[in-house]
Design an enzyme around this catalytic site. Sequence first.
Site, mmCIF file in Angstrom:
data_model
loop_
_atom_site.group_PDB
_atom_site.id
_atom_site.type_symbol
_atom_site.label_atom_id
_atom_site.label_comp_id
_atom_site.label_asym_id
_atom_site.label_seq_id
_atom_site.Cartn_x
_atom_site.Cartn_y
_atom_site.Cartn_z
ATOM 1 N N GLN A 1 -7.785 -8.282 3.491
ATOM 2 C CA GLN A 1 -6.767 -7.589 4.277
ATOM 3 C C GLN A 1 -7.231 -6.204 4.721
ATOM 4 O OE1 GLN A 1 -4.021 -9.152 5.211
ATOM 5 N NE2 GLN A 1 -4.838 -10.913 4.106
ATOM 6 N N CYS A 2 -8.349 -5.847 4.218
ATOM 7 C CA CYS A 2 -8.849 -4.514 4.500
ATOM 8 C C CYS A 2 -9.061 -4.323 5.997
ATOM 9 C CB CYS A 2 -10.166 -4.335 3.756
ATOM 10 S SG CYS A 2 -11.058 -2.901 4.235
#
Lengths: 231, 694
Positions: B552-553
Amino acid sequence: MESGREVSDFSSGDGRLTVEDFSVAARGFSDNWKTHNQSFPPWSWVPLISRTPLVSKKQEEGYLSLEKIIILSSLEEKNPEEDSLNVETDCSEKEESIDDTILVQPLDNEAHYYDFHIVYSASYRVPVLYFRGYCSGGKPLSLDVIKKDLPSCSVSLLMESKWTFITQEEHPYLNRPWFKLHPCGTEEWIKLLSQSSSSAGCQMPVELYLVSWFSVVGQVVGLRIPLEMLN
Amino acid sequence: MAENETSPTILQFAPLNSSVDEGFWHSFSSLKLDKLGIDDSPLSITGFCAPCSHPQVSNHLTLLSESLPSDEQSLIANTSHGNRNKCPVPGILYNTNTVESFNKLDKQSLLKAEAKKIWEDIQSGKALEDCALLSRFLVISFADLKKWSFRYWFAFPALVLDPPASLVELKPASEYFSSEEAESVSAACNDWRESNSTTDVPFFLVSVSSDSKASIKHLKDYEACQGDYQKLFFGFYDPCHLPSNPGWPLRNYLALIRSRWNLETVLFFCYRESRGFADLNLSLVGQASVTLSSGESAETVPNSVGWELNKGKRVPRSISLANSMDPTRLAVSAVDLNLKLMRWRALPSLNLNVLSSVKCLLLGAGTLGCQVARTLMGWGIRNITFVDYGKVAMSNPVRQSLYTFEDCVGRGEFKAVAAVKSLKQIFPAMESSGVVMAIPMPGHPISSQEEDSVLGDCKRLSDLIESHDAVFLLTDTRESRWLPSLLCANANKIAINAALGFDSYMVMRHGAGPTSLSDDMNKTHRQRLGCYFCNDVVAPQDSMTDRTLDQQCTVTRPGLAPIAGALAVELLVGVLQHPLGIYAKGDNSSSSNGGNIDDSPLGILPHQIRGSISQFSQITLLGQASNSCTACSETVISEYRKRGNSFILEAINHPTYLEDLTGLTELKKAANSFNLDWEDDDIDDDDDDVAVDL
Ligand SMILES: [Zn+2]
């Protein structure tokens, strides 16, 4: 290194020159040329207006110049572009009455003019040959046309040698594109030249630097120097 | 006038010719652009002349850059005063702003006006003080500064003697003079030419006394030369080389002599030199006989002639200097030069033509896209197409090196558009275009109304890939790389993939398409390199998989994109320079001494490069193509070829379709983890700082 530099009996062991050495070498070269190469006009030193007036230099900055060397070529190829531009204008009628005091000349051999400058490259610390060619009216010659003017040995030298690489770049003082022999190999072959001469027991004095340099570079552009110049 | 039975030989003059140095036009263009604007009032200029110095070539009246009135800060010291080869001659330049006004100029009256000045200078005696005034010239020109072309026409006004002068005698000076006289004349001429104060004085008097001693005087000292024991010659610097005729300057000289001194017989001396010294073999001495005027008044200006012919025709001359003045051409040659130097100095076998002709398609114009484009330009690649659907957001310019603040104000410019504009600004010779388009992704169902437009996008993408040679996969999601990977495998195009994590990156090249090998005669033993999606099943041989990356970074360390973008381009260049191209097998840095270096001048050609900036480390990896890859396997490609659009729609609409087809579950897992909806992406979501599964 800088402090240990000797101007008079400098041995160009590293193949490079300082700017002061360059002006010494330039003088040596043009004197030598004048004595041994009288079929050519002399090189003249073009001094530059100093950009750093506070620094008083013993040697002035400048470059060597040999201009308007004429090469006659029998046939000038027609430039189609030029013909299309020269649309005959109808305003030229009846402008001048026929005047029989004007000599009607047959179309001459076309002369090509060559200018050569030897300029010091501060970044490579070697001399660089700049040159250009132009027709009698002033139109610049392309490299392809120039190659046709060169003796065949120069052309093959250009093709084969790793050291002779012609580029078109801005002349550092005229700010217009001139052809130049790119200096990036210079340092190395000068080193080779000076090694062969020092192995023969003599050092290359700075006055002779440009002479040996030009003995290589001049051939590329069809300017041979007499052997006597090399002593 | 021809009352005699034997009509006298009319004295004919060789016309003067002009030469305009390139530097003149350069300086004139600057003057016109910086100072004159559309002001077309006549300009005083200075021409330069010198005596003929070549037995076969006449000298020209020359215009140089210093011919123009200047206040510029030239580096070169002004050496024109007292320069023996640059005797100044006053001239006037009429430059017009259009070609029509050039053609409409009343050349006859312009010539007359200059002739009148010469006549008046003769009458007033000014021409005796400053004899260069006798050689006044005029130029009309039209400078097309947009095309760097110049049309021009010189006139060298000459006053016509009526009746014309006749020639009594003309011979080389060496024959005319006794050897003693010749020696003395030579010496006197050489002194005159050596002295800074006289070297550029082109008209002079040579008197030879009865004891063979010659001396040279200024015209204004004519009276002082009237001794009984002297022969007086009217000397001038003759630009002409012909042994049979004097040059043009003698015309106005004769007009002056007749008008001032009323001589019926004129001895003239055409001074010519070689190698900087008087050459009396080239120089001529002649005798002309002039009919003195009876009713002529100083007010009546004689007729004049003098427009220069161009190869015998009455047409203007023209010159194009685009090669040395067009900044775009200059930039192109400078850029080419840089690459040539690299080849010359370091990489003799480098094929630059391959680079300048290759067409690159960049999918994604974000951080990576900008970086890749810049590095491609550095390698001399000229043809770049961007595909991106996003607009430049306020946060972008600091990381995305093709954009500036200006691109994001207002509603923001499309990246695909802004990037193209930026490339042109950086280097005008770029051939670049932008396509604003989203890339269809698998596992993202669409409605039937959307089908046409999505299939249209697929078709566009497929056409784009077909029309390019290399494709860079630089989009911000893993899924958006699937269709391009498939299309590249299908079309057998070079695909380069770059992806970033927070502090790690992966750059790889895809192998050849599966069908390309079936054509190959010996496909046995030749394995294809894997694609981005092959990694899902075939683990790289060397493993860095113990790293965990947050999927999700959405941020990456700013240094990553430049590193990965640069590696991606270097990888492409390696492929292009490799004799096997897309078929080149993958090298490892550890195998670098395995003798593969000879294949490419650039060194080894790895398949994948992974690096971590937290460790400041980088490794090369090799992964072969997988038979169950969802993008490049034979199964998938042949299904795509068979079913075309319906295959694509099924892949898009049915998340399990590809997995069913290849027996894979990986893609679904990965796809599920994305919660972006590419249809509705707004600008804020369009953060190109990629976070994908490495
Ligand atoms: Zn694959």
